[in-house]
Structures are given as structure tokens and as C-alpha cells.
Design an enzyme around this catalytic site. Structure first.
Site, PDB file in Angstrom:
ATOM      1  N   ASN A 153      45.955  97.429   8.406  1.00 55.23           N
ATOM      2  CA  ASN A 153      47.280  97.886   8.771  1.00 55.23           C
ATOM      3  C   ASN A 153      48.311  97.307   7.729  1.00 55.23           C
ATOM      4  OD1 ASN A 153      49.793  98.699  10.141  1.00 55.23           O
ATOM      5  ND2 ASN A 153      48.463  99.745  11.636  1.00 55.23           N
TER       6      ASN A 153
ATOM      7  N   HIS B  99      55.665 106.437   4.782  1.00 55.96           N
ATOM      8  CA  HIS B  99      54.952 105.454   5.685  1.00 55.96           C
ATOM      9  C   HIS B  99      55.085 104.070   5.222  1.00 55.96           C
ATOM     10  CE1 HIS B  99      50.860 104.861   8.305  1.00 55.96           C
ATOM     11  NE2 HIS B  99      51.664 104.183   8.640  1.00 55.96           N
TER      12      HIS B  99
ATOM     13  N   GLU C   7      59.608 103.123  10.296  1.00 52.28           N
ATOM     14  CA  GLU C   7      58.263 102.653  10.382  1.00 52.28           C
ATOM     15  C   GLU C   7      58.002 101.512   9.395  1.00 52.28           C
ATOM     16  OE1 GLU C   7      54.106 101.903  10.308  1.00 52.28           O
ATOM     17  OE2 GLU C   7      55.331 102.192   8.525  1.00 52.28           O
TER      18      GLU C   7
ATOM     19  N   ASP D 108      51.371  95.360  13.317  1.00 50.58           N
ATOM     20  CA  ASP D 108      51.721  96.604  12.397  1.00 50.58           C
ATOM     21  C   ASP D 108      51.998  95.984  11.047  1.00 50.58           C
ATOM     22  OD1 ASP D 108      52.165  99.161  11.254  1.00 50.58           O
ATOM     23  OD2 ASP D 108      52.481  99.883  13.225  1.00 50.58           O
ATOM     24  N   ASN D 109      53.294  96.441  10.714  1.00 52.93           N
ATOM     25  CA  ASN D 109      53.582  95.816   9.489  1.00 52.93           C
ATOM     26  C   ASN D 109      53.973  94.492   9.124  1.00 52.93           C
ATOM     27  OD1 ASN D 109      53.485  98.545   7.751  1.00 52.93           O
ATOM     28  ND2 ASN D 109      55.157  99.132   9.071  1.00 52.93           N
TER      29      ASN D 109
ATOM     30  N   HIS E 289      52.453 110.982   3.072  1.00 53.25           N
ATOM     31  CA  HIS E 289      51.165 111.788   3.596  1.00 53.25           C
ATOM     32  C   HIS E 289      51.620 113.141   3.516  1.00 53.25           C
ATOM     33  CE1 HIS E 289      49.177 108.092   4.955  1.00 53.25           C
ATOM     34  NE2 HIS E 289      50.377 107.887   5.452  1.00 53.25           N
TER      35      HIS E 289
ATOM     36  N   ASN F 259      47.750 103.116   4.792  1.00 54.43           N
ATOM     37  CA  ASN F 259      48.778 102.703   5.820  1.00 54.43           C
ATOM     38  C   ASN F 259      49.866 102.010   5.152  1.00 54.43           C
ATOM     39  OD1 ASN F 259      50.088 100.818   7.761  1.00 54.43           O
ATOM     40  ND2 ASN F 259      48.812 102.070   9.164  1.00 54.43           N
TER      41      ASN F 259
END
Length: 356
Positions: free
Chosen positions: A224, A115, A55, A269-270, A135, A168
Site C-alpha cells: 500500500n 490516488h 486519499e 494505508d499511506n 485510475h 496504489n
């Protein structure tokens, strides 16, 4: 009187139905539900040992790449019940291959669910600290590790705080300080879906240090990815539902001042930043509906976007890689290093590509 009540009820029902219909149309627009993008491939190969997503990926200046794998979060598919792992990969090796990192300390590895990640190098002694969003049991906490020889992470500290409620991603700015994004407001998945559908801008960026914890920026439907410029002056945040990258300047007292927003046209996202050029690299979801309504016959695609000269009046936004989900599904990060590009995904595989 009875007739009037029926008319009022009918009017209210019609108004509510119209409002809900409008919000569903807005949700489709936000999620880019009708977007299809043509394939644009690079010379890539799958990275060994990565079968259930990477991720987030970050690469140090010396070529060491860290990968977080095995993420389990509500609303997104996963294909293994095994705990998550951290990997390291030497990008200077002729055939870079990820190696699982040993984790020492009191951390419960049976519920490890990594994450977003960020690395920090202490200039005093060049020590490398790895910050990992974790998480366990779908909670949110931040783990701080010391990276040592023999491919080992020594767990130093677990950080929890009420403001860090749905973290996140993270960017470290000190040995124990960081900025973190909250991508959800509610703990309940259904309530979060409703909040997105209604466009409620209740998510934020939080600054944490041992001395103070506070909201540094807010007004996001979902915040994010986050990262920092090579000179440490600017912070970049993925305003994913707005299809924007927000640029902030760090001010005295770690205040964040919004400077501009750059439209990227995708659900990014990232964020990774090229150490040499300052270019912004984004792992994105070209169609969010395909991700949330996962169908292996019509899989979610992947998209890598690059932003050059983000601080200029005319930043250059370009697509560098696009796939329809048949090579890699749900790309979440793109990390460049010396002519190579690592592409990670939420739950699928990871690629190493040439982009010279």
C-alpha cells in the site's frame, strides 16, 4: 464401489469446506474484523471544500500541502460521480484553506481519478514536480505535473507499463523516476478477494525510470503506502495485510534491501514522514471489515499511528488519533507540519488538527 465413491466425495467436500472455513477465519483475522478501539481525539476541525475524501496528502518543507480527492475504486464506497481533483493548501497561512489546482495540458480531466501522490523538488532549480497515481476507467497510470505559480499544475507526461498494473501509491526519487506499490495482482475484483483470502504474496514494489523498469521488492499480499526517509537512504512500505511497515535500504542501482518490519497492529494505508524528526505517520483502518462491508450505521473508523526512531532496536509505536467513524471515516493518511496534523480519508472528509 459406489459406497467408496460416496465416502471419497464426502471426504473431499468436508476437506474443501474445512479449508474455506479456515481461510475465512484467517481473512477475518487479517481484516481485524473484531477489533474495536477506544476514541482518542485531538483538537480538530474539518478542512473546507473537502467533502469526498482526501486519499493522500503530502506537505513540502515550505508548508505547501497537496491533496488528492474524489477517488473511485472498486470495493470502496464513493458519494460523488464527479471527477477527482487536486488541491493545494498553505499551512503557513493563519487559516489554511485548500484551493483547487488548475490542470493544464492534454490530460483527460473528465476521467481524472487520483490516488497516491508524491512531490519531488529538483535541487538544480527548485522546481516542484507532483507525481499522481491516476485510475481512468479503473486503469493504472502515473501522471507527472510541474507545479507553477497561480495554483496551476502543468501536465508533462503520462506513464504506463505492464509492471504498473494496480498502482496504489508512489514516491518520487527523480524528475522522471519513482518507486510505486501494486496493491492487487489481478484486474478482477473477485479474483483479488480470493487472492487475499488465500494469502497469496504476489504484489510488489516497482522501480521506474526512463531507462529501466523492474520489480524492486516483492512478497506482499498487498503493498500500500510508500515513502522515503529525509536523507533519501531508506524506503518505507506499508505491508497492509501483514499489519507491518517494512523498512528497506536503497542500494546501488536502486535495489531495495529489506532491513526490518515494524508491527503496527492496524491496516495502515499511506505513509508520511516528518521532514525534521524522521517520524513515520500513518493513516490507518482499525477494522477493515467495516470498510469493505460499508454500513453508515456502523461506519469504518479512523486511526493515526506514529512511529518514532524506526531505525532503532526499539521503535516507539503510538496511537495519536482514533475515531469510531462518526467524525471521520476510513482515514488513509496523516501528514504533520509544525504542530499541525492533516488527516485525510478514502471517501469522507479531512481534518486539520493540533497535536502539540
Amino acid at each position: 464401489m459406489a459406497a467408496m465413491k460416496k465416502i471419497l466425495v464426502a471426504a473431499v467436500v468436508a476437506a474443501v469446506a474445512t479449508f474455506i472455513g479456515h481461510r475465512f477465519l484467517k481473512l477475518k483475522e487479517i481484516s481485524l474484523a473484531s477489533r474495536e478501539v477506544p476514541v482518542k481525539h485531538l483538537n480538530c476541525h474539518y478542512i473546507k471544500n473537502i467533502e469526498y475524501g482526501a486519499e493522500d496528502i503530502t506537505i513540502l518543507r515550505d508548508g505547501l500541502a497537496f491533496l488528492s480527492t474524489g477517488l473511485h475504486i472498486p470495493g470502496v464506497p464513493w458519494f460523488s460521480d464527479e471527477p477527482g481533483k487536486m488541491y493545494v493548501m498553505d499551512m503557513l497561512h493563519p487559516k489554511p484553506t485548500p484551493v483547487a489546482l488548475q490542470i493544464k495540458g492534454e490530460l483527460d480531466l473528465s476521467s481524472f481519478n487520483p490516488h497516491g501522490i508524491s512531490a519531488y523538488i529538483d535541487e538544480a532549480d527548485d522546481s516542484v514536480y507532483l507525481f499522481v497515481v491516476n485510475h481512468p476507467q479503473h486503469k493504472s497510470q502515473v501522471e507527472i505535473f510541474h507545479f507553477v505559480e497561480e495554483n496551476t499544475l502543468v501536465h508533462l507526461k503520462t506513464i504506463t507499463h505492464p509492471l504498473l498494473h494496480s498502482v496504489n501509491d508512489i514516491v518520487a526519487v527523480g524528475v522522471e523516476s519513482f518507486y510505486a506499490t501494486n496493491h492487487q495482482y489481478f484486474a478482477n475484483y473477485v479474483l483479488n478477494f480470493v487472492s487475499v483470502m488465500l494469502g497469496l504474496p504476489w504484489c510488489d514494489v516497482v522501480y521506474y525510470s526512463p531507462k529501466e523498469v523492474r520489480v524492486a521488492a516483492d512478497g506482499f499480499v498487498s503493498a500500500n503506502g510508500i515513502n522515503i526517509s529525509p536523507d533519501k537512504r531508506y524506503v518505507y512500505v506499508s505491508n497492509i495485510m501483514g499489519h507491518l511497515i517494512d523498512v528497506y535500504e536503497r542500494k546501488e542501482g536502486e535495489q531495495l534491501m529489506h532491513l526490518k518490519s515494524v508491527a503496527v497492529g492496524s491496516l495502515c494505508d499511506n505513509i508520511e514522514v516528518d521532514h525534521k524528526t524522521g517520524d513515520i505517520w500513518l493513516g490507518c483502518h482499525p477494522n477493515g471489515m467495516k470498510l469493505s462491508m460499508f454500513d453508515p450505521k456502523n461506519p469504518p473508523g479512523s486511526e493515526v499511528i506514529r512511529i518514532k526512531n524506526i531505525h532503532s532496536d526499539q521503535p516507539v509505536v503510538s496511537q495519536e488519533y482514533v475515531d469510531n467513524g462518526h467524525v471521520i471515516m476510513a482515514s488513509s493518511v496523516a501528514a504533520p507540519y509544525e504542530g499541525k496534523l492533516l488527516i485525510g480519508s478514502v471517501f469522507h472528509k479531512a481534518l486539520c488538527c493540533d497535536f502539540k
